[in-house]
Write a protein that holds these residues in place. Sequence first.
Motif, short mmCIF file in Angstrom:
data_model
loop_
_atom_site.label_atom_id
_atom_site.label_comp_id
_atom_site.label_asym_id
_atom_site.label_seq_id
_atom_site.Cartn_x
_atom_site.Cartn_y
_atom_site.Cartn_z
N PRO A 1 0.82 -1.21 0.00
CA PRO A 1 0.00 0.00 0.00
C PRO A 1 0.85 1.25 0.00
O PRO A 1 1.94 1.30 0.59
N CYS A 2 0.36 2.27 -0.68
CA CYS A 2 1.00 3.57 -0.67
C CYS A 2 -0.12 4.61 -0.73
O CYS A 2 -1.29 4.27 -0.89
N LEU A 3 0.25 5.85 -0.56
CA LEU A 3 -0.74 6.92 -0.54
C LEU A 3 -0.64 7.75 -1.81
O LEU A 3 0.45 8.02 -2.31
N GLY A 4 -1.79 8.19 -2.30
CA GLY A 4 -1.85 9.10 -3.42
C GLY A 4 -2.31 10.47 -2.98
O GLY A 4 -2.62 10.70 -1.80
N GLY A 5 -2.33 11.41 -3.91
CA GLY A 5 -2.73 12.77 -3.59
C GLY A 5 -1.69 13.45 -2.73
O GLY A 5 -0.48 13.29 -2.93
N ALA A 6 -2.16 14.20 -1.74
CA ALA A 6 -1.24 14.93 -0.87
C ALA A 6 -0.35 14.00 -0.05
O ALA A 6 0.68 14.41 0.47
N GLY A 7 -0.74 12.73 0.07
CA GLY A 7 0.03 11.78 0.86
C GLY A 7 1.14 11.09 0.11
O GLY A 7 1.80 10.20 0.65
N GLY A 8 1.39 11.49 -1.15
CA GLY A 8 2.36 10.80 -1.97
C GLY A 8 3.77 10.77 -1.42
O GLY A 8 4.56 9.89 -1.77
N GLY A 9 4.13 11.71 -0.56
CA GLY A 9 5.48 11.74 -0.01
C GLY A 9 5.67 10.91 1.25
O GLY A 9 6.79 10.77 1.73
N LEU A 10 4.59 10.36 1.81
CA LEU A 10 4.70 9.57 3.03
C LEU A 10 4.97 8.10 2.70
O LEU A 10 4.51 7.58 1.69
N ARG A 11 5.71 7.43 3.58
CA ARG A 11 5.90 5.98 3.49
C ARG A 11 5.02 5.35 4.56
O ARG A 11 5.04 5.79 5.73
N VAL A 12 4.25 4.33 4.19
CA VAL A 12 3.27 3.79 5.12
C VAL A 12 3.28 2.26 5.07
O VAL A 12 3.75 1.65 4.10
N SER A 13 2.73 1.67 6.11
CA SER A 13 2.52 0.23 6.16
C SER A 13 1.30 -0.05 7.02
O SER A 13 1.00 0.71 7.96
#
Length: 216
Positions: A56-68
Amino acid sequence: MDGRPGADPDTVTVLWCTTDGDERRRARALLLRSAAAMLDVPESEVWVEHEPGGRPCLGGAGGGLRVSVAHTRGALAIALSERWPVGVDVEGVRELRAAAMGRAWFDPAEAAWIGGLPERERPAAFLWLWTQKEAVGKALGRGLRDGGMRRAVPLPSPWPPGPRPPLVPRPLPGRWDVLSLALGVDDGRHVVGVALHRDGAEPSGEGAVRLQVRRV
């Protein structure tokens, strides 16, 4: 949630909670809400996407965050970082053939450590290592393929950890750029494993990585 999680780019934020069902939906909602709070944007500006391998990854404004994201029956956890690829896993502590499973799947030193513990402590110890291995695989973007279960992770010292262990992830043996940590939560009923990959970092140029863990 109080305040903005993960305001420091060197901080990995881990949020977890117990649930009474629908863990997948609740994990997704928590991820979007937390990412929006971290970025100080409306939730409508952040959405979940997936990399080609399924991570999973984030799109939009969240594109720069790394998540799990991780969930198991009765619990979920998410990890967010402004800087490093991260991984998280959560498991409920339960009866397991921990010594035999360790010998079958883990590094020999890890299997020996589990086998040397009192029998009642072995399931939690096995999951202590298992969740870190799962988290490391996610942080590296490889999962448990290519011998991921044999990938050694730091053994805890002391065992069992105290009620307030230091939130300091430790490098994997032979891998300064990959760090991991496991924590007992929910009064020991669950274990959360966290990992990060300091991809592209210089061995001598990095300060301490901080971990912020909160129940939500």
